[in-house]
Motif scaffolding. Structure first.
Motif, mmCIF file in Angstrom:
data_model
loop_
_atom_site.group_PDB
_atom_site.id
_atom_site.type_symbol
_atom_site.label_atom_id
_atom_site.label_comp_id
_atom_site.label_asym_id
_atom_site.label_seq_id
_atom_site.Cartn_x
_atom_site.Cartn_y
_atom_site.Cartn_z
ATOM 1 N N ILE A 222 0.822 -1.208 0.000
ATOM 2 C CA ILE A 222 0.000 0.000 0.000
ATOM 3 C C ILE A 222 0.862 1.268 0.000
ATOM 4 N N HIS A 223 2.031 1.211 0.643
ATOM 5 C CA HIS A 223 2.857 2.422 0.660
ATOM 6 C C HIS A 223 3.521 2.685 -0.685
ATOM 7 N N GLY A 224 3.960 1.606 -1.333
ATOM 8 C CA GLY A 224 4.501 1.784 -2.675
ATOM 9 C C GLY A 224 3.443 2.318 -3.621
ATOM 10 N N CYS A 225 2.229 1.761 -3.512
ATOM 11 C CA CYS A 225 1.152 2.179 -4.414
ATOM 12 C C CYS A 225 0.719 3.615 -4.126
ATOM 13 N N SER A 226 0.652 3.982 -2.844
ATOM 14 C CA SER A 226 0.240 5.338 -2.505
ATOM 15 C C SER A 226 1.282 6.359 -2.968
ATOM 16 N N ALA A 227 2.554 6.022 -2.775
ATOM 17 C CA ALA A 227 3.616 6.918 -3.249
ATOM 18 C C ALA A 227 3.528 7.063 -4.771
ATOM 19 N N THR B 234 20.748 8.021 3.427
ATOM 20 C CA THR B 234 22.023 8.709 3.568
ATOM 21 C C THR B 234 22.559 9.132 2.195
ATOM 22 N N MET B 235 22.394 8.237 1.234
ATOM 23 C CA MET B 235 22.870 8.561 -0.113
ATOM 24 C C MET B 235 21.837 9.416 -0.840
ATOM 25 N N ASP B 236 22.314 10.120 -1.853
ATOM 26 C CA ASP B 236 21.400 10.930 -2.657
ATOM 27 C C ASP B 236 20.413 10.045 -3.403
ATOM 28 N N GLY B 237 19.230 10.555 -3.581
ATOM 29 C CA GLY B 237 18.265 9.858 -4.421
ATOM 30 C C GLY B 237 17.694 8.608 -3.782
ATOM 31 N N VAL B 238 17.656 8.576 -2.445
ATOM 32 C CA VAL B 238 17.067 7.427 -1.744
ATOM 33 C C VAL B 238 15.999 7.924 -0.776
ATOM 34 N N VAL B 239 14.831 7.298 -0.810
ATOM 35 C CA VAL B 239 13.789 7.570 0.185
ATOM 36 C C VAL B 239 13.337 6.230 0.754
ATOM 37 N N HIS B 240 13.261 6.182 2.093
ATOM 38 C CA HIS B 240 12.758 4.961 2.731
ATOM 39 C C HIS B 240 11.341 5.190 3.239
ATOM 40 N N VAL B 241 10.489 4.201 3.038
ATOM 41 C CA VAL B 241 9.150 4.248 3.621
ATOM 42 C C VAL B 241 8.789 2.791 3.943
ATOM 43 N N PRO C 62 -2.557 6.729 2.766
ATOM 44 C CA PRO C 62 -2.948 7.818 1.858
ATOM 45 C C PRO C 62 -2.170 9.108 2.110
ATOM 46 N N ALA C 63 -1.817 9.375 3.374
ATOM 47 C CA ALA C 63 -1.058 10.589 3.680
ATOM 48 C C ALA C 63 0.442 10.389 3.478
ATOM 49 N N VAL C 64 0.939 9.206 3.848
ATOM 50 C CA VAL C 64 2.379 8.971 3.742
ATOM 51 C C VAL C 64 2.820 9.029 2.273
ATOM 52 N N GLY C 65 1.938 8.579 1.372
ATOM 53 C CA GLY C 65 2.272 8.668 -0.054
ATOM 54 C C GLY C 65 2.584 10.095 -0.470
ATOM 55 N N GLY C 66 1.859 11.048 0.101
ATOM 56 C CA GLY C 66 2.107 12.460 -0.200
ATOM 57 C C GLY C 66 3.458 12.915 0.349
ATOM 58 N N ILE C 67 3.768 12.440 1.554
ATOM 59 C CA ILE C 67 5.058 12.800 2.154
ATOM 60 C C ILE C 67 6.201 12.258 1.298
ATOM 61 N N VAL C 68 6.043 11.005 0.857
ATOM 62 C CA VAL C 68 7.091 10.393 0.030
ATOM 63 C C VAL C 68 7.247 11.174 -1.284
ATOM 64 N N ALA C 69 6.115 11.563 -1.852
ATOM 65 C CA ALA C 69 6.190 12.355 -3.090
ATOM 66 C C ALA C 69 6.955 13.658 -2.848
ATOM 67 N N ASP C 70 6.719 14.294 -1.685
ATOM 68 C CA ASP C 70 7.493 15.501 -1.343
ATOM 69 C C ASP C 70 8.985 15.188 -1.296
ATOM 70 N N LEU C 71 9.316 14.093 -0.599
ATOM 71 C CA LEU C 71 10.735 13.758 -0.418
ATOM 72 C C LEU C 71 11.397 13.438 -1.759
ATOM 73 N N VAL C 72 10.659 12.748 -2.613
ATOM 74 C CA VAL C 72 11.217 12.374 -3.913
ATOM 75 C C VAL C 72 11.477 13.613 -4.763
ATOM 76 N N THR C 73 10.563 14.576 -4.656
ATOM 77 C CA THR C 73 10.674 15.748 -5.525
ATOM 78 C C THR C 73 11.439 16.883 -4.863
ATOM 79 N N GLY C 74 11.959 16.616 -3.661
ATOM 80 C CA GLY C 74 12.816 17.603 -3.022
ATOM 81 C C GLY C 74 12.067 18.723 -2.321
ATOM 82 N N SER C 75 10.774 18.579 -2.135
ATOM 83 C CA SER C 75 10.091 19.615 -1.357
ATOM 84 C C SER C 75 9.938 19.156 0.089
ATOM 85 N N ARG C 76 9.673 20.116 0.953
ATOM 86 C CA ARG C 76 9.660 19.815 2.380
ATOM 87 C C ARG C 76 8.244 19.410 2.785
ATOM 88 N N PRO C 77 8.097 18.219 3.407
ATOM 89 C CA PRO C 77 6.744 17.792 3.804
ATOM 90 C C PRO C 77 6.165 18.716 4.869
#
Lengths: 470, 366
Positions: free
Chosen positions: B7-12, B314-321, B333-348
């Motif tokens: 569900i987290h992969g799908c929501s992200a 720790t490395m660039d271009g990595v997000v853990h969820v 449903p909310a964590v997917g939004g946070i992950v999208a922020d992290l992936v795109t470099g915006s602050r959740p």
């Protein structure tokens, strides 16, 4: 708890289970037999101990012959628990069962599964209406309580269909008709197997005798039937089918007994995580085993129809062979004794099995009666799901029985997929253009039979301690 | 590139696709095969760790309008959620909990007394002294929900690759390259949403996420007369309990089977179900008459502090969820939004500092 001291637990007290248990006992093994019926005999010899003249006349000599098997079994020193419902078996031989209102878990040194066969589902429109049952269920009623229906209609194919109709007639009942769905072209496919079948010519004769006597008693045998549907809205009122000529035919009856062969009952062997192979000839799963009946998990054997349908005599021989194999694996007899004692039983197996390829080819049920076409046909009885419900799941990209099950609940009811597993598998295969064996089967989730919560709440079982004692 | 079709992969994937990003999801089995598809489906804010409460609240806003997000109702049924106290000390704990929440400005949880429990749960035994209560939590159908997230993401352009197991990962010139059982995939950012299997992946991405796989067991009864509408848990005794519309009752809460993540299999432990079943009977005497028809277990990833990891690696271009420790379903449903922020470099907008990946390093160094 002493229960773990068993050398062998046998699940099932049919021909295979009784033979296995009695054989193991004579070699001095401590054996427990768990069976859910109230008396030994399995489906074929159900209630045979108490059979008298009526049963002898109606059910025939093959049935009465079971008396001797049951007597040998009773005379052995086996511990036998009638009415024990096994609801779980694991690959490490943990067995969960309920007996006299108590759930227990035991772990014997070896295990033989002898759970027999079950009737292949026949999902035609209306097969869930009251008044419809399998021919095997009709026979069970006849054997266990002499209950029978006047004016029933038998529809489908296979030797058992004719045997049961014959038994009905012997019981003095009127049988409306036998509607035979065996496809005509099957006989050409069976022909090459005839020489093998002739090795067991008594069997062929038996079948011919049933058919000629059924005819002599005036019951019509209507061959070449296809596209069967049960008539009636609330209850069964009859059967309609398409004749080979293309014309539709109908017969009225409030009792429709369906049957199109038997397949191994694999619920326990699947739940145990044993490996299974798809048998494209018999169109069913079989647990993978060697010629001692050894399955893919340590010291778990499968004997009898549960390993591949072969009938009572083959099951008896397979039970003995598996027991001999288990005794040897446990170090209770030498390999030399094992091989010597098994020899004669292997010959019996060969003779009995020589007939199967012919039967399998002749009575292969047509695709159309295994895989429904009509979208309103019920597939999963427990959850009341139709072909359309299953197709909706396939349409969103689900392509195996487990994902379809997770999505629409097929196979989640108390029958644990016994009524829908093979049908669902073949529907997915057809709709996704794959072979059924590639599609796979449900992951079975125990309990295989429902267990009272109260019983599970009181289980005391410490697997670590149990392991130490072995 | 998201690894893990839970569900987290799908929501992200959905949130990224909604924002117009190109996204692929690699799933070794099929989407929703493991914990995401077979969990109890609890949509629960009640009783969450204080660090998780803001995310749970944000997720609840999505759940209320879940059809707007995924074009499917996900089988979501809002109801009351009660966590029952059977002793005075449990009751005191509940009161303290609600005070703490109030101090942080959260009003959704409340203490209800014995009479109210009786009113909400007429079938409960007399020794239920009170309960923690939330109105508007409830449950959803987990497999259907996860697939709905996947389908919506697909409609918006996300691509899913099932039966695709990641064998090797390498980074060159700012691009992650995953060699899988069905080919090579490349992307500038990789998201570790691999659930019980996320520890291995994290290690290959240079982070220590001490995930342990467990197999929490669930049991379901044959159909019973309707006797309970809220979802029910208990203090001091693990139990999660709900009755479906069809009358079957789902019992979960803590009892574990054995997980074999290497083969994707679980083994059930009937000897270990006694405690939760006794609790179920204790709270609802009618359960003494129930029949259990099916049990199962999913493979879920747990972290030592029972909180997930949500954050950059720790490395660039990595997000853990990952590592949601059996309570990630509602949050998705909310964590997917946070992950999208992290992936795109915006602050959740939501605080994720408690979930940072390096928190286990510092514990070990001490």
């Amino acid at each position: 708890m002493m229960a773990d001291a068993y050398d062998l637990v046998v699940i099932g007290a049919g021909p295979a289970g009784m033979a296995a248990a009695a054989t193991a006992c004579t070699a001095g093994a401590r054996v427990l037999v768990l069976d859910d019926q109230s008396t030994p005999g399995g489906q074929i010899y159900r209630a045979v101990e108490n059979a008298g003249n009526w049963e002898s006349n109606v059910l025939g000599p093959d049935y009465i012959a079971g008396k001797a098997n049951v007597r040998t079994f009773r005379d052995s020193r086996v511990e036998y628990r009638a009415g024990a419902v096994v609801w779980q078996v694991t690959g490490s031989r943990e067995i969960g069962y309920s007996y006299q209102g108590q759930a227990q878990i035991i772990r014997p040194r070896s295990l033989i599964l002898a759970t027999g066969a079950m009737e292949r589902p026949m999902p035609i429109p209306g097969w869930t209406l009251p008044g419809v049952m399998t021919a095997g269920a009709a026979q069970t009623l006849l054997k266990s309580s002499a209950l029978a229906a006047e004016g029933a209609l038998f529809a489908g194919s296979g030797p058992l269909l004719y045997l049961i109709a014959y038994q009905y007639l012997k019981a003095g009942l009127h049988v409306e008709a036998i509607v035979d769905t065996t496809p005509r072209h099957n006989r050409w496919r069976a022909l090459p197997h005839l020489p093998g079948a002739l090795l067991n010519w008594q069997m062929l004769n038996k079948g011919r005798k049933w058919i000629s006597e059924i005819r002599a008693l005036g019951t019509p045998i209507l061959k070449g039937a296809g596209e069967l549907r049960v008539l009636g809205d609330e209850v069964a009122e009859g059967l309609a089918w398409r004749r080979h000529s293309g014309a539709w035919q109908e017969v009225s009856s409030s009792h429709v007994f369906l049957h199109q062969g038997v397949v191994p009952n694999i619920n326990l062997s699947m739940a145990a995580g044993l490996q299974h192979d798809w048998d494209a000839i018999q169109i069913c799963w079989r647990p993978r085993c060697d010629d001692w009946g050894r399955g893919s998990c340590d010291k778990i054997f499968i004997a009898g129809d549960g390993a591949g349908v072969g009938g009572a005599a083959a099951a008896h021989a397979a039970g003995r062979i598996a027991a001999i194999g288990a005794l040897s694996d446990l170090g209770l007899i030498s390999q030399g004794d094992r091989d010597r004692e098994a020899r004669g039983w292997r010959a019996v197996m060969r003779r009995e099995m020589s007939f199967r390829p012919f039967l399998d080819a002749w009575f292969r049920p047509p695709d159309q009666l295994r895989v429904p076409d009509d979208e309103n046909t019920t597939v999963c009885r427990c959850e009341e799901l139709t072909l359309k419900d299953i197709r909706d799941a396939i349409a969103i990209g689900l392509n195996n029985p487990n994902s379809v099950k997770s999505f629409c609940r097929s196979g989640m009811g108390p029958c644990q997929g016994r009524f829908c597993g093979l049908t669902l598998q073949e529907i997915i295969a057809r709709d996704t253009g794959r072979a059924p064996g590639e599609v796979g089967y449900y992951r079975l989730r125990p309990p295989i039979k429902p267990v009272p919560l109260n019983e599970l709440a009181n289980i005391e079982f410490d697997p670590v301690q149990q392991n130490d004692r072995i | 590139m998201i690894v893990g079709g839970g569900i987290h992969g799908c929501s992200a994937a959905l949130h990224l696709a909604m924002r117009g990003h190109s996204v692929i999801v690699l799933e070794k089995d099929y989407v929703a095969r493991h914990a995401s598809g077979v969990n109890a489906g609890g949509v629960r804010r009640l009783g969450r760790d204080l660090a998780e409460v803001p995310i749970a609240q944000a997720a609840w806003q999505y759940w209320r309008e879940i059809r707007a997000l995924v074009d499917d109702d996900c089988g979501y049924r809002p109801s009351r959620y009660l966590k029952v106290a059977r002793t005075e000390s449990d009751l005191a704990n509940i009161r303290r909990r609600v005070q703490e929440l109030r101090a942080l400005g959260f009003e959704h949880e409340e203490v209800v007394d014995r009479e109210t429990v009786r009113e909400f749960l007429p079938a409960a035994g007399d020794h239920c002294l009170g309960a923690l209560h939330v109105d508007g939590d409830g449950s959803a159908l987990p497999f259907r929900t996860t697939r709905a997230f996947m389908l919506r993401a697909q409609q918006l352009g996300a691509r899913f690759f099932e039966n695709t197991r990641v064998n090797e990962i390498a980074r060159t010139d700012g691009i992650w390259k995953a060699t899988t059982s069905s080919g090579v995939f490349e992307a500038p950012v990789i998201v570790n949403a691999a659930g019980a299997w996320s520890g291995d992946l994290a290690a290959r991405l240079g982070d220590d996420v001490p995930v342990i796989a467990h197999a929490p067991m669930l049991m379901i009864t044959a159909r019973m007369p309707a006797f309970v509408t809220p979802v029910v848990g208990v203090f001091n005794g693990t139990l999660s309990f709900k009755q479906f519309d069809n009358g079957t009752v789902l019992i979960g809460g803590g009892a574990r089977g054995t997980a074999y993540p290497e083969t994707d299999e679980t083994e059930l432990n009937f000897g270990g179900m006694g405690a939760v079943l006794r609790t179920a009977k204790d709270v609802f005497p009618i359960m003494a008459k129930a029949n259990i028809v099916r049990t199962w277990a999913g493979i879920e990833g747990y972290l030592p502090d029972n909180l997930p990891v949500i954050g950059p690696g720790t490395m660039d271009g990595v997000v853990h969820v990952c590592g949601f420790s059996a309570h990630g379903f509602q949050l998705a449903p909310a964590v997917g939004g946070i992950v999208a922020d992290l992936v795109t470099g915006s602050r959740p907008d939501l605080r994720i500092e408690p979930f940072r990946v390096d928190r286990f390093n510092s514990v070990r160094e001490q």
